[in-house]
Design a protein around this motif. Structure first.
Motif, PDB file in Angstrom:
ATOM      1  N   LEU A 162     -31.379  18.863 -14.383  1.00 22.67           N
ATOM      2  CA  LEU A 162     -32.027  18.280 -15.560  1.00 22.67           C
ATOM      3  C   LEU A 162     -33.474  18.738 -15.666  1.00 22.67           C
ATOM      4  N   GLU A 164     -34.686  21.484 -14.368  1.00 27.55           N
ATOM      5  CA  GLU A 164     -34.649  22.904 -14.711  1.00 27.55           C
ATOM      6  C   GLU A 164     -34.337  23.073 -16.194  1.00 27.55           C
ATOM      7  N   ALA A 165     -33.430  22.240 -16.699  1.00 20.79           N
ATOM      8  CA  ALA A 165     -33.062  22.345 -18.111  1.00 20.79           C
ATOM      9  C   ALA A 165     -34.281  22.084 -18.990  1.00 20.79           C
ATOM     10  N   ALA A 166     -35.090  21.103 -18.623  1.00 19.32           N
ATOM     11  CA  ALA A 166     -36.272  20.781 -19.411  1.00 19.32           C
ATOM     12  C   ALA A 166     -37.251  21.954 -19.413  1.00 19.32           C
ATOM     13  N   MET A 167     -37.470  22.533 -18.226  1.00 14.15           N
ATOM     14  CA  MET A 167     -38.385  23.677 -18.143  1.00 14.15           C
ATOM     15  C   MET A 167     -37.822  24.846 -18.943  1.00 14.15           C
ATOM     16  N   ASP A 168     -36.514  25.009 -18.829  1.00 17.40           N
ATOM     17  CA  ASP A 168     -35.837  26.101 -19.525  1.00 17.40           C
ATOM     18  C   ASP A 168     -36.032  25.984 -21.034  1.00 17.40           C
ATOM     19  N   LEU A 169     -36.108  24.740 -21.511  1.00 19.08           N
ATOM     20  CA  LEU A 169     -36.256  24.521 -22.946  1.00 19.08           C
ATOM     21  C   LEU A 169     -37.716  24.584 -23.386  1.00 19.08           C
ATOM     22  N   GLY A 170     -38.606  24.851 -22.429  1.00 16.24           N
ATOM     23  CA  GLY A 170     -39.992  25.080 -22.800  1.00 16.24           C
ATOM     24  C   GLY A 170     -40.949  23.955 -22.457  1.00 16.24           C
ATOM     25  N   ALA A 171     -40.475  22.936 -21.717  1.00 18.81           N
ATOM     26  CA  ALA A 171     -41.355  21.831 -21.365  1.00 18.81           C
ATOM     27  C   ALA A 171     -42.191  22.208 -20.143  1.00 18.81           C
ATOM     28  N   ASN A 172     -43.502  21.923 -20.182  1.00 17.97           N
ATOM     29  CA  ASN A 172     -44.322  22.171 -19.000  1.00 17.97           C
ATOM     30  C   ASN A 172     -44.155  21.005 -18.022  1.00 17.97           C
ATOM     31  N   GLN A 175     -44.809  17.488 -19.496  1.00 18.62           N
ATOM     32  CA  GLN A 175     -43.785  17.083 -20.484  1.00 18.62           C
ATOM     33  C   GLN A 175     -42.469  16.753 -19.785  1.00 18.62           C
ATOM     34  N   THR A 176     -42.126  17.554 -18.786  1.00 19.77           N
ATOM     35  CA  THR A 176     -40.883  17.302 -18.046  1.00 19.77           C
ATOM     36  C   THR A 176     -40.934  15.936 -17.383  1.00 19.77           C
ATOM     37  N   ILE A 180     -38.407  13.427 -19.082  1.00 18.57           N
ATOM     38  CA  ILE A 180     -37.144  13.448 -18.333  1.00 18.57           C
ATOM     39  C   ILE A 180     -37.222  12.597 -17.069  1.00 18.57           C
TER      40      ILE A 180
ATOM     41  N   HIS B  75     -40.748  27.942 -18.419  1.00 18.69           N
ATOM     42  CA  HIS B  75     -40.963  27.306 -19.713  1.00 18.69           C
ATOM     43  C   HIS B  75     -41.666  28.217 -20.718  1.00 18.69           C
ATOM     44  N   ASN B  80     -32.912  30.938 -22.734  1.00 19.70           N
ATOM     45  CA  ASN B  80     -32.386  29.582 -22.611  1.00 19.70           C
ATOM     46  C   ASN B  80     -31.077  29.645 -21.855  1.00 19.70           C
ATOM     47  N   PHE B  83     -26.125  25.485 -18.599  1.00 23.05           N
ATOM     48  CA  PHE B  83     -25.893  25.258 -17.183  1.00 23.05           C
ATOM     49  C   PHE B  83     -24.430  24.965 -16.902  1.00 23.05           C
TER      50      PHE B  83
END
Lengths: 268, 344
Positions: A162, A164-172, A175-176, A180, B75, B80, B83
């Protein structure tokens, strides 16, 4: 038929155990409404006069105030320290992590008399006067554990992907954490805090050794019962303590789905 | 000319003593459906995580659309990921999940809503934006994960065995669906899987990985028909490896003809006698495991066109296996095949 009998026997047994556990507590609650100051059965009459008397008693008021202040402060400290410790242990791998993890939990497993004695000698040795702050330190030792356990359990149950998903979507990082991590652990943090406060509010052993001449509410009860004085007020105060500890524990149980609470309570 | 969507140059990554990615060079063009295929432990997931930025390489260079992103944190990368466990945020609704990437990038609410709506439409989940992830089926969660990634219009979309948790039927449906979506949005897909059939059906090009190295890169038919190494031949499909006159070559089971007594091979075919050791019924077809008299074991496949039950009666029979030399593929000698084909 046998199934029915077994069921009946089990039910009876369960009821007996519950009675064994709760009759003394219920008795105290009932006696709090006793109109006489002599405890006899049946009660000569019902009254709430002891509630008013207790509330107006400056000694009890002072004890209550000390209990609340020490409990809230210890809980606050435990909240910060316990959460941080849980994050560190969960997120990082470092040499001796398992030992550190064990050391965090140890104060809860250690007999209170050991913790209390150790702190008492420490304060004495360093010439620290016993005050509300020594009580706060004493209570924080075991309050940390409850918060730590709750938060760590939640972090372990949370999918690592989760974050990683947040970072992947652009959250620093911030924000993560805000969007999250925090929402996912919030209930565990609150539950940990409630349990910590409940533990602190009825603690006697450690408190006795670090409180000096001050009285917290449990210490006042302890003293009054030992001297056999003012039993009606004791009943009222005990009823109040029961309420103040049961409510947070019940809320914490709801928040964590039950499991966390039973374990931490049993360890103590 | 547009730079490639993704370029890897000598990328290496090890964990302690284990070399997970052992020097990978790779170029993926814009709009390609590119698959990384390999068994577990071949380094394909590590490679994907390196591209996403969750891991940083010990050596080498990673470029996205011509920009060096080797040390860019995840980020800030234009990638993208879908998963394997979907990683949907359990405390957010479907709509909030899909819109999260747009939200942290500061895209205005109105535009966000419109794009989320479009993404939901694309994965055929319109009307479910208020649901929570735990109110969805596995297939629906999969679609949400896909929408959440695609909605950001990344340079490269990374998919880590996204269909692994679905049952066979749903998996086949989603394979077609993914392909359809990829064509429609035109985003470059880098797809990780250990399922060779998935790789063959979906990819424009694929790379076969083993022990952190790329064994072969090419379009599916080329990789299947002309495996570059014995590993590729063995990993993709059933392959028979024979050595005759000092040359090692591959024959695919469907290229072998199993002749019974009295049947004649066509002119120019190689023929070798043997015994059927085992018969494996697989529904649409039957596999015959044949021990040649010269000692090799080969697998031949036949469609089940005969009456039911016939196939199983072959066990223990003497047969001859025949093949056209041009249908074989010589291992380790890429050029030898064209010679063989020319003489066909």
């Amino acid at each position: 038929m046998e199934g029915f009998l077994t069921k009946l026997a089990l039910r009876t047994w369960a009821v007996l155990i519950l009675l064994f556990l709760f009759i003394p507590i219920i008795l105290i609650l009932v006696y709090a409404f006793n109109s006489s100051n002599i405890e006899s059965w049946p009660l000569p009459g019902l009254s709430t006069k002891w509630f008013a008397a207790t509330w107006d008693d400056p000694e009890i008021r002072a004890a209550l105030e000390l209990s609340l202040r020490a409990g809230l402060t210890a809980t606050g400290l435990a909240l910060v320290l316990g959460s941080c410790a849980a994050f560190a242990v969960q997120r990082m791998t470092f040499f001796g992590r398992d030992v550190v993890s064990l050391l965090f939990v140890l104060p809860l497993a250690l007999p209170g008399i050991v913790t209390g004695m150790a702190l008492n000698s420490f304060f004495h040795f360093n010439g620290i006067t016993l005050s509300i702050w020594t009580i706060v330190v004493g209570h924080t030792t075991f309050c940390i554990v409850v918060v730590y356990n709750n938060v760590l359990a939640r972090l372990r149950r949370t999918q690592g992907s989760l974050i990683e998903a947040a970072m992947d979507l652009g959250a620093n990082g911030f924000q993560t954490f805000r969007d999250i991590t925090l929402p996912l652990i919030a209930t565990a943090v609150v539950a940990g805090a409630m349990l910590a406060f409940a533990l602190s509010f009825d603690e006697v052993i450690v408190t006795t050794l670090v409180a000096g001449a001050q009285n917290t509410l449990p210490l006042w009860i302890f003293g009054a019962v030992r001297l056999g004085q003012r039993l009606p007020e004791v009943n009222v105060v005990v009823s109040f303590v029961i309420l103040v500890t049961i409510v947070p524990v019940a809320i914490a149980a709801r928040l964590t789905g039950g499991s966390g609470v039973v374990r931490t309570q049993a360890e103590r | 000319m547009r730079p490639p969507a993704l370029r890897l140059d000598g990328v290496r990554k090890s964990y302690g003593h284990v070399l997970a990615v052992a020097g990978v060079d790779l170029t993926v063009e814009v709009g390609e459906f590119f698959t990384l295929l390999g068994p577990s432990g071949s380094g394909k997931t590590t490679l994907l995580r390196l591209i996403a930025g969750f891991e940083s390489p010990d050596a080498g260079r990673i470029e996205l659309a011509g920009h060096d992103v080797t040390s860019t944190p995840p980020h800030l990368r234009q990638t993208n990921t879908v998963f394997q466990d979907y990683a949907l945020f359990p405390h957010m609704t479907v709509g909030e999940n899909i819109g999260y990437g747009l939200r942290v990038k500061g895209i205005a609410k109105a535009e966000r809503r419109e794009r989320v709506e479009r993404a939901l439409n694309m994965v055929r989940l319109s009307g479910l934006e208020r649901r929570k992830p735990n109110q969805l089926s596995g297939g629906q969660r999969q679609r949400v994960a896909l929408a959440r990634a695609v909605v950001n219009e990344p340079e490269v979309l990374l998919l880590d065995e996204p269909l692994g948790a679905l049952d066979l039927k749903l998996r086949q449906e989603m394979q077609l669906e993914l392909k359809r979506i990829q064509k429609k949005v035109g985003i470059t897909f880098v797809y990780v899987t250990h399922d060779q059939e998935e790789a063959l059906t979906m990819s424009d090009r694929m790379a076969v990985l083993s022990n952190g190295k790329i064994e072969q890169v090419g379009p599916p038919d080329e990789v299947y028909e002309r495996p570059a190494t014995e590993f590729v031949a063995g990993f993709i499909g059933i392959s028979n490896v024979l050595e005759r006159d000092g040359v090692r070559f591959v024959i695919r089971p469907e290229k072998l003809r199993m002749l019974e007594e009295g049947q004649e091979a066509q002119r120019g075919m190689n023929v070798e006698p043997g015994t059927v050791e085992q018969v494996v019924y697989v529904g649409m077809s039957t596999r015959y495991i044949v021990r040649l008299d010269r000692g090799d074991q080969l697998v031949a496949v036949r469609q089940n066109m005969d009456a039911p039950g016939q196939a199983l009666r072959y066990e223990g029979r003497r047969v001859r296996l025949a093949w056209v030399p041009g249908h074989t593929y010589v291992l380790d000698h890429q050029r030898a095949r064209s010679d063989a084909a020319a003489g066909d």
